[in-house]
Design a protein around this motif. Structure first.
Motif, short mmCIF file in Angstrom:
data_model
loop_
_atom_site.label_atom_id
_atom_site.label_comp_id
_atom_site.label_asym_id
_atom_site.label_seq_id
_atom_site.Cartn_x
_atom_site.Cartn_y
_atom_site.Cartn_z
N LEU A 10 -17.60 30.72 117.48
CA LEU A 10 -16.26 31.14 117.05
C LEU A 10 -15.20 30.06 117.29
O LEU A 10 -14.17 30.05 116.60
CB LEU A 10 -15.86 32.44 117.75
N VAL A 16 -15.47 34.90 109.76
CA VAL A 16 -16.44 35.74 110.45
C VAL A 16 -17.07 36.65 109.39
O VAL A 16 -16.42 37.56 108.87
CB VAL A 16 -15.78 36.60 111.55
N PRO A 71 -11.80 34.27 113.27
CA PRO A 71 -12.60 33.88 114.44
C PRO A 71 -11.81 33.87 115.74
O PRO A 71 -12.31 34.33 116.77
CB PRO A 71 -13.10 32.48 114.07
N LEU A 75 -12.63 36.02 119.10
CA LEU A 75 -12.82 35.30 120.36
C LEU A 75 -11.88 35.86 121.44
O LEU A 75 -12.30 36.05 122.58
CB LEU A 75 -12.59 33.80 120.15
#
Length: 156
Positions: A10, A16, A71, A75
């Motif tokens: 990530l 994603v 991402p 995260l």
């Protein structure tokens, strides 16, 4: 895939995407509705007590088609979960709604997309269950004739 693995991916990912084994994708507007830890303590059919702990992600797609998880956002969700829940670096299990029920998947990465790999049940104590070993399939043409009877060889 372990939690540490997805965090590394990530860091540099641009999107994603989750792909199912049949090549279809979880819709782009999915949400990660849960990140947690699932601990399972059980006894197998051979009487052995076992424990298993996984990090669980739950994916959900709603009708908000403008939603797109970045991402960095995922995260941050993972890092917050680690801090608040004390998550260990365990394997990731993903739950995603199938056509009739929730499916559980293991997670992998193919360089572009996260792949939801089907999981299967298995007997953990096959040596105690009485399950016969699988018979080896052999093609007759691959059996060596050395040491066997031949026509006119007098062994039959």
């Amino acid at each position: 895939m372990k939690l540490s693995d997805i965090k590394v991916i990530l860091e540099t990912a641009t999107n994603v995407n989750f792909m199912l084994a049949d090549g279809t994708y979880v819709p782009e507007h999915f949400h990660v509705t849960e990140v947690g830890e699932v601990a399972k303590k059980f006894i197998d059919c051979g009487g052995t007590v076992r424990t298993e702990t996984v990090v669980n992600f739950q994916l959900w797609d709603a009708d908000d088609y403008e939603h797109r998880l970045k991402p960095a956002k995922l995260l941050n969700i993972i890092k917050l979960s680690e801090e608040v829940l004390g998550l260990a670096d365990n394997e990731i299990e993903v739950e995603y709604q199938g056509t009739e029920t929730i499916g559980k998947y293991s997670l992998d990465f193919n360089g572009t997309d996260f792949m939801l790999l089907p999981t299967k049940t298995a007997c953990l104590a096959q040596d105690q269950c009485g399950i016969p070993p699988k018979k080896q399939k052999v093609e007759l043409g691959s059996i060596s004739a050395s040491g066997s009877c031949t026509p006119g060889g007098g062994c039959c």
